[in-house]
Design a protein around this motif. Structure first.
Motif, PDB file in Angstrom:
ATOM      1  N   SER A 118       3.184   4.133  -1.319  1.00  0.00           N
ATOM      2  CA  SER A 118       3.263   5.162  -2.514  1.00  0.00           C
ATOM      3  C   SER A 118       4.302   5.693  -2.678  1.00  0.00           C
ATOM      4  O   SER A 118       4.896   5.938  -1.554  1.00  0.00           O
ATOM      5  N   THR A 119       4.831   6.474  -3.733  1.00  0.00           N
ATOM      6  CA  THR A 119       6.015   7.260  -3.832  1.00  0.00           C
ATOM      7  C   THR A 119       5.447   8.746  -4.019  1.00  0.00           C
ATOM      8  O   THR A 119       4.570   8.855  -4.851  1.00  0.00           O
ATOM      9  N   ASN A 163       4.587   7.127 -15.182  1.00  0.00           N
ATOM     10  CA  ASN A 163       3.782   7.399 -14.229  1.00  0.00           C
ATOM     11  C   ASN A 163       3.307   9.079 -13.874  1.00  0.00           C
ATOM     12  O   ASN A 163       2.384   9.212 -13.132  1.00  0.00           O
ATOM     13  N   THR A 196       0.588  -1.316   0.013  1.00  0.00           N
ATOM     14  CA  THR A 196      -0.044  -0.168  -0.051  1.00  0.00           C
ATOM     15  C   THR A 196       0.844   1.293   0.063  1.00  0.00           C
ATOM     16  O   THR A 196       0.538   2.272  -0.172  1.00  0.00           O
ATOM     17  N   GLN A 245       2.183   5.117  -8.703  1.00  0.00           N
ATOM     18  CA  GLN A 245       2.609   3.534  -8.712  1.00  0.00           C
ATOM     19  C   GLN A 245       2.047   2.934  -9.971  1.00  0.00           C
ATOM     20  O   GLN A 245       0.870   3.648 -10.585  1.00  0.00           O
ATOM     21  N   THR A 287       1.867  12.480  -5.639  1.00  0.00           N
ATOM     22  CA  THR A 287       1.706  11.378  -4.757  1.00  0.00           C
ATOM     23  C   THR A 287       0.788  10.379  -5.232  1.00  0.00           C
ATOM     24  O   THR A 287       0.069  10.580  -6.033  1.00  0.00           O
ATOM     25  N   GLY A 288       1.340   9.083  -4.676  1.00  0.00           N
ATOM     26  CA  GLY A 288       0.514   7.938  -4.958  1.00  0.00           C
ATOM     27  C   GLY A 288       0.949   7.405  -6.345  1.00  0.00           C
ATOM     28  O   GLY A 288       0.178   6.578  -6.955  1.00  0.00           O
ATOM     29  N   ASP A 320       7.134  -0.051  -4.482  1.00  0.00           N
ATOM     30  CA  ASP A 320       7.035   1.084  -4.914  1.00  0.00           C
ATOM     31  C   ASP A 320       8.388   1.412  -5.749  1.00  0.00           C
ATOM     32  O   ASP A 320       9.206   0.709  -5.623  1.00  0.00           O
TER      33      ASP A 320
END
Length: 190
Positions: free
Chosen positions: A5-6, A115, A3, A164, A161-162, A172
């Motif tokens: 995220s980067t 991404n 769960t 993925q 953010t988020g 991640d």
């Protein structure tokens, strides 16, 4: 499935000192357990107006790996500065760490292109280049903290953010890059 995220963020500052203050705030969040892996750099303009990496830090176990993560990110955002940073990291680390670092850099570059929308990448590059000083942050953010809110001294900022994708569904991008660097270093040493 992870769960985690980067978060990738850039911010500009009126002075190097203001950027360093936020640099320390972000590092403090890491040390308090709010962030997992972290790669962070203060970017400043030198006397000629060229961007240089003033200081950086990473949770990577090897200096060159942290430099590769920062260098790869800068390569996408500010290509000349990224090339300089990657070259310095690889040269200073020796052939084994250099090969591993460059393999991890490829993972980060690919992650950016897969991404982050091109317009956002362009906006990040323009933002980072526009101030007297800047801050680049790449963080694994399992708790979903608002990294942008920690940039209290910033004149402008762009935060994503988020990030993925399917390739990174179980890990991640930052953790994947750390693993790629370790594997490449082990292969080169064998």
């Amino acid at each position: 499935m992870s769960t985690k995220s980067t978060t990738v963020a850039v911010a500009t500052y009126a002075s190097r000192d203001a950027a360093v203050e936020d640099y320390e705030i972000i590092r403090g969040a890491k040390h308090q357990g709010e962030l997992d892996h972290l790669a962070i750099a203060v970017i400043a303009k030198d006397a000629d107006g060229s961007l240089v990496v003033d200081r950086h830090d990473s949770t990577a176990k090897h200096f060159a790996w942290g430099g590769a993560i920062i260098g790869a990110s800068l390569l996408v955002l500010v290509p000349p500065l990224g090339i300089t940073t990657l070259a310095a990291g690889a040269a200073g680390a020796g052939a084994v760490a250099g090969a591993g670092a460059l393999a991890g850099a490829g993972g980060i570059i690919g992650h950016f292109y897969r991404n982050i929308p091109k317009e956002t990448v362009e906006r990040m590059g323009a933002t980072l280049s526009s101030g007297q000083a800047g801050l680049l942050i790449i963080a694994v953010d399992p708790k979903g903290i608002d990294v942008g809110a920690l940039l209290t001294n910033a004149e402008s900022k762009v935060v994503t953010t988020g990030i993925q994708d399917e390739k990174d569904a179980e890990e991640d991008a930052l953790e994947s890059a750390f693993e790629q660097m370790k594997e490449a270093a082990a292969t080169t040493a064998a």
